[in-house]
Every structure is written in structure tokens, then in C-alpha cells.
Design an enzyme around this catalytic site. Structure first.
Site, short mmCIF file in Angstrom:
data_model
loop_
_atom_site.label_atom_id
_atom_site.label_comp_id
_atom_site.label_asym_id
_atom_site.label_seq_id
_atom_site.Cartn_x
_atom_site.Cartn_y
_atom_site.Cartn_z
N CYS A 111 -4.34 -2.32 -1.28
CA CYS A 111 -3.59 -1.79 -2.41
C CYS A 111 -2.91 -0.50 -1.98
O CYS A 111 -3.51 0.32 -1.29
CB CYS A 111 -4.55 -1.53 -3.57
SG CYS A 111 -3.76 -1.64 -5.17
N LEU A 112 -1.68 -0.31 -2.40
CA LEU A 112 -0.92 0.89 -2.05
C LEU A 112 -1.59 2.14 -2.58
O LEU A 112 -1.62 3.18 -1.94
CB LEU A 112 0.51 0.79 -2.58
CG LEU A 112 1.39 -0.23 -1.87
CD1 LEU A 112 2.72 -0.36 -2.59
CD2 LEU A 112 1.62 0.20 -0.43
#
Lengths: 345, 107
Positions: A111-112
Site C-alpha cells: 500500500c502506498l
């Protein structure tokens, strides 16, 4: 196995390997068949469930009732910007998450932003509730949306959720490929925790122990939502990896199943097939969010004894000739002999 | 593959001792695995030639027949096919890749 750069290849010199954006984690499998809801709730809740039947929207997606409502709601929002605003609004209502729950096992991989997710099972009602948090407002909103959709549902209902709701609701248009990918990973973690809790409850294990079960990572077999009897807890993963090639094909993941089946011909002592497609979504040559295009296989077999690396890979390519000519766009291979593994441990 | 394309591949492998068939080029790889390959070769501090298969669909197909290898990147040292990104990493870790390159440069 680490979800990011392969740690098995620690080089003598320091090597600037590409970031984890190319070596992704387990991607969500898309259940294409609707699964029956196992009715195990106490009478009162069962009556309520019967009164509000599982909702399928126009596309016939398998969703929880609440998620169905949310999908329709978002679909009805005319403007991508307004959908975005709605997500930010959801972010505000997310209940706070205690810091001690923000453990590595509860972190959404790939996930960013940083997103944490923790789940508990109500043993009587056999329903799952989650808490989540994120350092970014948008992902917080996505987490809040997801939690609204799954809180209070059974592991089976959660496992059956069709990720197509993301595009169906119009949300994917408002998200960059990276955010889409993160959302898919969030959903995957939600599902794997639900399945683990359900299986642990069935096995009579303590709820607390189940909540701390490690999430499906790049090395373990992806959480199979289709009524997986064995929990995705790490201890079962090793045994499952060996049994995988004897299981019947999984219709929701035909390519992965074919790979497992065909490589079974090597009589491997260990075979792990990971679908990394989601992490490649949005880059040149990727096949969108459908998955089953980029795989990693880790094989341990006596058959590799004495074969050079090139020959081992060629053996695998030969077994997977049809898939290589078809859906598989990229295949990462780790091929070791039983003797090599023994000498490394 | 047609003889024309085979000749071109033969020529490339004759003209350069170390050839990497990849997506993109040294300064701008267009794929994670191709990037891994160039990073490794860069670390070895040697001269090497890259061919961007995205530029030519013919070569892209033909190179897979040439080596009986279905994926890109592909490394050739002294006209011999060495392997893809996974193999390059393995060889690099064991020091074999450096050894092969040194042996080549010594000739």
C-alpha cells in the site's frame, strides 16, 4: 518470504534493487461464483438476516448487504470528485485504533500509505468486526468504507466479496492505479483475517490467538475465499503448500490452478504459487486488474538435482508452455533441489 | 523466425561481448525485471550493450525462439545465453556472474 525485494538474493556488494513496486504481494482472487451464506447466527440475527437478504446489485456481484448498498450509493454519485469527497467524509467517522494493534501482521502490504487493520470474531454470533487506521485521509476513507461493508458479517460472506465492486461503484475511476492496488490489498487482508478467524473458531482456537495470525504474505499461498478449510495461519501454510498440488482446480483462479497442477509433475516437496499481478497493474504490459498474469513460483524438487539454473527454468517453462503462450506475462522462478534447501537451513 | 531476423540477432551477438535484450534501455528500463538486470550489470562496472525489444516486434518474438526462452530480459555473454533476471540474481549472489565476466574480459 518478504513481500518486497527478494531477500534470498543478498548480494556480496550492495545492490540497488528496484523498490517493492515491482515485487508485489499476494493479490486478491476474484470469486466468480456466488457462494452460499453459511447460516450460523443465533435466532434473532438469523431472522434479521432473512429479512434483509443478501443484496446483489445489477451486475450480480457477490457482496454483503451493506457493501451492496454502498456500491449502489457510490454508483449513483454523478461526479468523481464528489465520490472522493464522500470517502473523505467516511474517513472522519472511522473509530480510532489502539496503537498496540498496529503490528506488522496487521499492516496492509503493498500500500502506498500506511494502513493497519485488525479483526476480532464474536464467537457466539460468528461475525467479524474490524478496526483500522491510516496516515492518509483517502486510504482512511477507503478503509472506513470497507469496514462499513464488512463489520458484523460472517467469514464466509466476507470471503465471498467480489472485488469488482470497486469498479462497479465507480470508485476505481477516482483512484490512481496505485490506490486501486492498495484497496485490493486492503480487501485481501480483510478477507484473509476473516477466513483465519473463522477457521480458528471452527478449530476451537482462542479468538485472541486467531486475531494475531499473520496475514497472507508473498510467500504463503493466497487466502482462498472459497470455503478454505485450513486457516491461512503460518503453521498451516507450510503443510498447505505441499498439499496444494493435490487439491482440485480452483475455478476462481484457473491459471494458478493450472500452474500448480502442471508443476506437480515434478513431484515437488514444496511448491508455492503466488499471483503478483495486482502489483503490476497500471504499468506497460499489465492486463488491468484481472490478475493471473504475473506469477512467482518457488519449487523445491529432487528433479532439479544436477541441473543448471537455465535448465531448471527451461523444464518449468516446458511444463507451462501453454500458459506462457497465453495468460502468463511474467514468471519469476525460484527452483531449488531438496539437497540445496537442506544445506541452506 | 525468418533468416533476416536471425541474421540480425547473430550480428548483435557478434558485435558485442555482453548483450542484454530488455524492455526499455539502460537509463530507462520499462519493466521491473529488466531493471533488475541492468542494476546488476551496472554494479559490475563493465561495458554492455542493451537492445530494447519494445522497439521491434520481430526481434521481440524471435529472441524467444533463439534461446528457447519465453521471457525478457535475456543476457548473453560471448554469444551464449546466460538467463533472465532470476538467474542473473542467483549468479550474482554466488559470484559466478562476476567470474564469467572476468573470464570473458581476460580473453
Amino acid at each position: 518470504m518478504a513481500p518486497s525485494a527478494p531477500t534470498a538474493f543478498a548480494a556480496p556488494l550492495s545492490l540497488p534493487l528496484p523498490s517493492s513496486s515491482f515485487h508485489g504481494t499476494t493479490c486478491v482472487r476474484r470469486p466468480r461464483t456466488r457462494l452460499p451464506v453459511v447460516a450460523r447466527r443465533p435466532a434473532a440475527a438469523a431472522a434479521a438476516a432473512a429479512a434483509a437478504p443478501r443484496m446483489a446489485d445489477d451486475a450480480g456481484l457477490a457482496l454483503t448487504p451493506e457493501l451492496g448498498k454502498l456500491t449502489s450509493m457510490f454508483k449513483a454519485v454523478p461526479d468523481a470528485k464528489l465520490r472522493y469527497q464522500q470517502l473523505l467524509f467516511f474517513a472522519k467517522e472511522l473509530a480510532p485504533m489502539p496503537d498496540e494493534l498496529k503490528t506488522p501482521a496487521n499492516k496492509v502490504p503493498g500500500c502506498l500509505s500506511t494502513v493497519y487493520l485488525s479483526a476480532t470474531l464474536d464467537p457466539e454470533a460468528r461475525t467479524v468486526s474490524y478496526v483500522a487506521d491510516s496516515d492518509a485521509q483517502l486510504t482512511k476513507g477507503l478503509a472506513a468504507l470497507l469496514l462499513r461493508g464488512v463489520n458484523g458479517c460472517t467469514p464466509e460472506e466476507i470471503a465471498a466479496i467480489d472485488p469488482a465492486f470497486i469498479s462497479e461503484s465507480g470508485l476505481s475511476v477516482s483512484l490512481t492505479p496505485g490506490r486501486n492496488n492498495g484497496f485490493l490489498n486492503m480487501l485481501a487482508l480483510v478477507k484473509s483475517k476473516a477466513v483465519a478467524l473463522g477457521a480458528a473458531a471452527d478449530a476451537g482456537a482462542a479468538t485472541v490467538a486467531a486475531r494475531d495470525a499473520p496475514a497472507a504474505d508473498g510467500g504463503a499461498p493466497p487466502a482462498n475465499g472459497a470455503g478454505a478449510a485450513s486457516a491461512s495461519a503460518a503453521s498451516a501454510a507450510a503443510a498447505a503448500a505441499v498439499e496444494e498440488d493435490e487439491e482440485p482446480d480452483d475455478p476462481t483462479a484457473p491459471v494458478a490452478s493450472a500452474i500448480r497442477r502442471k508443476l506437480g509433475a515434478l513431484r515437488p516437496s514444496s511448491l508455492v504459487v503466488t499471483d503478483n499481478s495486482a502489483s503490476h497493474a497500471g504499468h506497460a504490459g499489465a492486463r488491468g486488474l484481472n490478475g493471473e498474469s504475473h506469477f512467482k513460483v518457488s519449487v523445491v524438487a529432487d528433479a532439479f538435482d544436477g541441473l543448471s539454473a537455465v535448465k531448471r527454468h527451461q523444464v518449468i517453462y516446458a511444463l507451462l508452455k501453454d500458459e506462457m503462450a497465453g495468460p502468463i506475462h511474467a514468471l519469476e522462478i525460484e527452483a531449488r533441489s531438496v539437497a540445496e534447501v537442506a544445506s541452506q537451513t | 523466425m525468418d533468416t533476416e531476423t536471425k541474421k540480425r540477432i547473430d550480428q548483435l551477438l557478434n558485435d558485442h561481448k555482453i548483450v542484454l535484450f530488455m524492455k526499455g534501455n539502460k537509463t530507462m528500463p520499462m519493466c521491473g525485471f529488466s531493471n533488475t538486470a541492468t542494476q546488476i550489470l551496472n554494479t559490475l562496472n563493465i561495458k554492455y550493450f542493451t537492445y530494447d525489444i519494445l522497439e521491434d516486434e520481430n526481434i521481440r518474438k524471435a529472441i524467444k525462439e533463439y534461446s528457447s526462452w519465453p521471457t525478457i530480459p535475456q543476457l548473453y555473454i560471448n554469444r551464449e545465453f546466460i538467463g533472465g533476471a532470476d538467474i542473473m540474481l542467483e549468479l550474482f549472489e554466488t559470484g559466478e556472474l562476476q567470474a564469467q565476466v572476468e573470464a570473458l574480459l581476460a580473453t
